[in-house]
Design an enzyme around this catalytic site. Structure first.
Site, PDB file in Angstrom:
ATOM      1  N   ARG A  74      19.269  -5.690 -38.327  1.00  0.00           N
ATOM      2  CA  ARG A  74      18.337  -5.416 -37.222  1.00  0.00           C
ATOM      3  C   ARG A  74      19.080  -5.623 -35.901  1.00  0.00           C
ATOM      4  O   ARG A  74      19.659  -6.690 -35.670  1.00  0.00           O
ATOM      5  CB  ARG A  74      17.123  -6.352 -37.330  1.00  0.00           C
ATOM      6  CG  ARG A  74      16.195  -6.217 -36.168  1.00  0.00           C
ATOM      7  CD  ARG A  74      14.869  -6.957 -36.337  1.00  0.00           C
ATOM      8  NE  ARG A  74      14.155  -6.784 -35.104  1.00  0.00           N
ATOM      9  CZ  ARG A  74      13.948  -7.741 -34.195  1.00  0.00           C
ATOM     10  NH1 ARG A  74      14.342  -8.981 -34.422  1.00  0.00           N
ATOM     11  NH2 ARG A  74      13.341  -7.464 -33.065  1.00  0.00           N
ATOM     12  N   HIS A 118      14.459  -4.827 -26.509  1.00  0.00           N
ATOM     13  CA  HIS A 118      14.624  -6.278 -26.674  1.00  0.00           C
ATOM     14  C   HIS A 118      15.019  -6.835 -25.303  1.00  0.00           C
ATOM     15  O   HIS A 118      16.111  -7.347 -25.108  1.00  0.00           O
ATOM     16  CB  HIS A 118      15.671  -6.578 -27.745  1.00  0.00           C
ATOM     17  CG  HIS A 118      15.656  -7.984 -28.282  1.00  0.00           C
ATOM     18  ND1 HIS A 118      15.532  -8.272 -29.629  1.00  0.00           N
ATOM     19  CD2 HIS A 118      15.758  -9.185 -27.667  1.00  0.00           C
ATOM     20  CE1 HIS A 118      15.575  -9.588 -29.807  1.00  0.00           C
ATOM     21  NE2 HIS A 118      15.714 -10.166 -28.622  1.00  0.00           N
ATOM     22  N   GLU A 163       8.926  -9.119 -29.372  1.00  0.00           N
ATOM     23  CA  GLU A 163       8.295 -10.305 -28.781  1.00  0.00           C
ATOM     24  C   GLU A 163       7.672 -10.055 -27.408  1.00  0.00           C
ATOM     25  O   GLU A 163       8.083 -10.661 -26.399  1.00  0.00           O
ATOM     26  CB  GLU A 163       9.304 -11.455 -28.691  1.00  0.00           C
ATOM     27  CG  GLU A 163       9.863 -11.871 -30.031  1.00  0.00           C
ATOM     28  CD  GLU A 163      10.773 -13.103 -29.953  1.00  0.00           C
ATOM     29  OE1 GLU A 163      10.871 -13.696 -28.877  1.00  0.00           O
ATOM     30  OE2 GLU A 163      11.364 -13.454 -30.979  1.00  0.00           O
ATOM     31  N   ASN A 294       8.583 -12.717 -36.049  1.00  0.00           N
ATOM     32  CA  ASN A 294       9.651 -13.659 -35.725  1.00  0.00           C
ATOM     33  C   ASN A 294       9.045 -15.046 -35.743  1.00  0.00           C
ATOM     34  O   ASN A 294       8.098 -15.321 -35.006  1.00  0.00           O
ATOM     35  CB  ASN A 294      10.231 -13.391 -34.332  1.00  0.00           C
ATOM     36  CG  ASN A 294      10.980 -12.073 -34.266  1.00  0.00           C
ATOM     37  OD1 ASN A 294      11.145 -11.391 -35.273  1.00  0.00           O
ATOM     38  ND2 ASN A 294      11.438 -11.722 -33.081  1.00  0.00           N
ATOM     39  N   TYR A 296       9.797 -19.238 -35.822  1.00  0.00           N
ATOM     40  CA  TYR A 296      10.769 -20.316 -35.648  1.00  0.00           C
ATOM     41  C   TYR A 296      10.178 -21.705 -35.835  1.00  0.00           C
ATOM     42  O   TYR A 296      10.819 -22.598 -36.347  1.00  0.00           O
ATOM     43  CB  TYR A 296      11.404 -20.227 -34.257  1.00  0.00           C
ATOM     44  CG  TYR A 296      12.368 -19.070 -34.129  1.00  0.00           C
ATOM     45  CD1 TYR A 296      13.712 -19.226 -34.472  1.00  0.00           C
ATOM     46  CD2 TYR A 296      11.942 -17.809 -33.714  1.00  0.00           C
ATOM     47  CE1 TYR A 296      14.605 -18.174 -34.376  1.00  0.00           C
ATOM     48  CE2 TYR A 296      12.825 -16.749 -33.618  1.00  0.00           C
ATOM     49  CZ  TYR A 296      14.150 -16.935 -33.949  1.00  0.00           C
ATOM     50  OH  TYR A 296      15.032 -15.884 -33.869  1.00  0.00           O
ATOM     51  N   GLU A 351      12.890 -12.186 -37.708  1.00  0.00           N
ATOM     52  CA  GLU A 351      13.780 -13.248 -37.204  1.00  0.00           C
ATOM     53  C   GLU A 351      13.306 -14.584 -37.743  1.00  0.00           C
ATOM     54  O   GLU A 351      12.111 -14.886 -37.718  1.00  0.00           O
ATOM     55  CB  GLU A 351      13.768 -13.361 -35.667  1.00  0.00           C
ATOM     56  CG  GLU A 351      14.430 -12.236 -34.939  1.00  0.00           C
ATOM     57  CD  GLU A 351      14.412 -12.443 -33.418  1.00  0.00           C
ATOM     58  OE1 GLU A 351      14.341 -13.596 -32.947  1.00  0.00           O
ATOM     59  OE2 GLU A 351      14.444 -11.411 -32.720  1.00  0.00           O
TER      60      GLU A 351
HETATM   61  O1  IFM Z   1      17.659 -15.258 -29.207  1.00  0.00           O
HETATM   62  C1  IFM Z   1      16.282 -15.089 -29.358  1.00  0.00           C
HETATM   63  C2  IFM Z   1      15.942 -13.633 -29.598  1.00  0.00           C
HETATM   64  O2  IFM Z   1      16.432 -12.823 -28.579  1.00  0.00           O
HETATM   65  C3  IFM Z   1      14.451 -13.460 -29.683  1.00  0.00           C
HETATM   66  N1  IFM Z   1      13.852 -14.371 -30.610  1.00  0.00           N
HETATM   67  C4  IFM Z   1      14.240 -15.753 -30.536  1.00  0.00           C
HETATM   68  C5  IFM Z   1      15.740 -15.896 -30.505  1.00  0.00           C
HETATM   69  C6  IFM Z   1      16.141 -17.383 -30.414  1.00  0.00           C
HETATM   70  O3  IFM Z   1      15.638 -17.942 -29.250  1.00  0.00           O
END
Ligand code: IFM
Length: 441
Positions: A74, A118, A163, A294, A296, A351
């Site tokens: 990606r 992005h 995002e 995404n 985290y 992500e």
């Molecule tokens: O680096 C970023 C990415 O550009 C978008 N999602 C989160 C990642 C980590 O912060």
């Protein structure tokens, strides 16, 4: 723990974070070129002008991916390479770069998964109002059409935006990211224009893709499950509000044809209303082929009546990554569950990953990935149509306002020499891919 046959095992990057070549082959200036050069905006005064020099080293990077056994990659396309001024005819040399990249990926048997946006808006569009203006959404559709005509048949999965939540708040409310505006009252309008750009972009992309091709289209949302700090009603309300103005602000219009009432109430009572046109929500709700998530971490939220939002996100006490983000693997299954409340579309974890200290023997990253993949597996076992997983990131890169300090890569990058060295986690991930499942501990 076996994953379904045909599961996509990838890694992710984005244009500004790795490409460098900021003005190569006619590329125009982006808001990140401008922002990162402004004093005090990025740690250490870092910029993406060189980054990982991927613009020139892409062939070696594709060979590296092939060596690791990735079956998907990606990446994002830099809008100012394609339209240096944000409008008008395509810059062929910019498109040629992405053609070379997708050709190399396809030849290596790696599925390209491009994202159209992005975060690197052409600076010329920012000067005409950027995402606060409706025109940028229309310009995005034009850009999407140019990319579709040139490359739409070369990749099976295309994401419009990455995002939009981060663009809305970090770009326009707290100013941490480009264009660096501190105008929270713009939030709803910016979110709406981003969603509108997505919807118009989907239609334009489908219309312009080469005859006979059927590119799958989706969007990538970052989902952060919101938990109340205590069982008290006011903390529960605060968590529900953060969920509404971050996660559901995008999910609901995309899949339910309306903004969440809780978010609308918040914007109307504390910030500003929305200028929209009849038909916008129908455009935003254009049928899609997939949803990218995404994921985290989570947010633990408490009521904070004196703050502008009426809430605050607590500093995590549990183990954290190098970004200070709580390591909370159930975020994966919770985010998937939230997505499934809104849509039955195929899902991809577009992500997931962590920054640690940069060591080559990165056992913490292996533990992180293992725990999060186990959650992904749990989600599949509970019925989720999850079809792929992309580690953020393939290699260390420019982490926005944090510069080059955080290292998210499976592959270490020595920025002085541009040498790439796979970390232990890269080798571990190769085994995961080869087994289509998690190796025993
Ligand atoms: O680096 C970023 C990415 O550009 C978008 N999602 C989160 C990642 C980590 O912060």
């Amino acid at each position: 723990m076996q994953f379904p046959p045909g599961f996509l095992w990838g890694a992710a990057t984005s244009a500004y974070q790795i490409e460098g070549g900021w003005d190569a082959d006619g590329k125009g200036e982006s808001i990140w070129d401008r922002f990162s050069r402004a004093p005090g905006r990025v740690a250490g005064g870092a910029t993406g002008e060189v980054a990982c020099d991927h613009y020139r080293r892409y062939a070696g990077d594709v060979a590296l991916m092939a060596g690791l056994g990735l079956n998907a990659y990606r990446f994002s396309i830099a809008w100012p390479r394609v339209q240096p001024g944000g409008a008008g005819a395509a810059n062929q040399r910019g498109l040629d770069f992405y053609r070379r990249l997708v050709d190399a990926l396809n030849e290596a048997g790696i599925t390209p998964v491009p994202t159209l946006y992005h975060w690197d808006l052409p600076q010329a569009l920012q000067e005409r109002g950027g995402w606060a203006g409706r025109d940028t959404a229309e310009r995005f559709a034009e850009y999407a059409g140019l990319v579709a005509a040139a490359l739409g048949d070369q990749a099976p999965l295309w994401a419009t935006l990455n995002e939009p939540m981060l663009i809305t708040y970090a770009g326009h409310a707290n100013g941490a990211k480009a264009p660096g505006l501190r105008r929270p009252w713009l939030s709803w309008q910016v979110a709406h224009h981003l969603l509108l750009a997505h919807g118009l972009g989907v239609a334009a992309f489908r219309a312009a893709a080469p005859a006979g091709s059927r590119p799958g289209l989706g969007i990538v949302l970052n989902i952060r499950p919101c938990h109340p700090a205590t069982g008290r009603a006011r903390d529960r309300r605060a968590a529900a509000r953060l969920d509404a103005i971050t996660n559901r602000l995008f999910l609901a219009p995309l899949f339910r044809g309306r903004y969440p009432p809780e978010a609308a109430r918040f914007f109307l009572s504390r910030l500003a209303g929305l200028r929209a046109r009849p038909g916008d929500l129908a455009t935003i709700g254009a049928p899609l082929d997939f949803l990218g998530l995404n994921v985290y971490t989570r947010a633990v939220v408490a009521a904070a009546p004196a703050s502008a939002t009426g809430l605050r996100v607590l500093r995590p006490a549990a183990p954290v990554t190098g970004m200070g983000w709580e390591i909370y693997p159930p975020a994966i299954s919770e985010a998937v569950a939230l997505a499934r409340e809104h849509t039955g579309l195929p899902l991809y974890l577009t992500e997931n990953g962590a920054a640690f200290d940069g060591a080559l023997d990165d056992r913490e990253r292996i533990a992180f990935l293992r725990a999060h993949l186990a959650e992904a597996h749990r989600a599949i076992a509970s019925g989720a149509d999850l079809r792929g997983y992309f580690v953020w990131s393939l290699m260390d890169n420019f982490e926005w306002e944090h510069g080059y300090g955080p290292r998210f890569g499976l592959v270490h990058v020595d920025y002085a020499t541009q040498a790439r060295t796979p970390r232990a986690s890269a080798r571990w991930y190769s085994r995961v891919i080869a087994q289509n499942g998690l190796p025993a501990e």
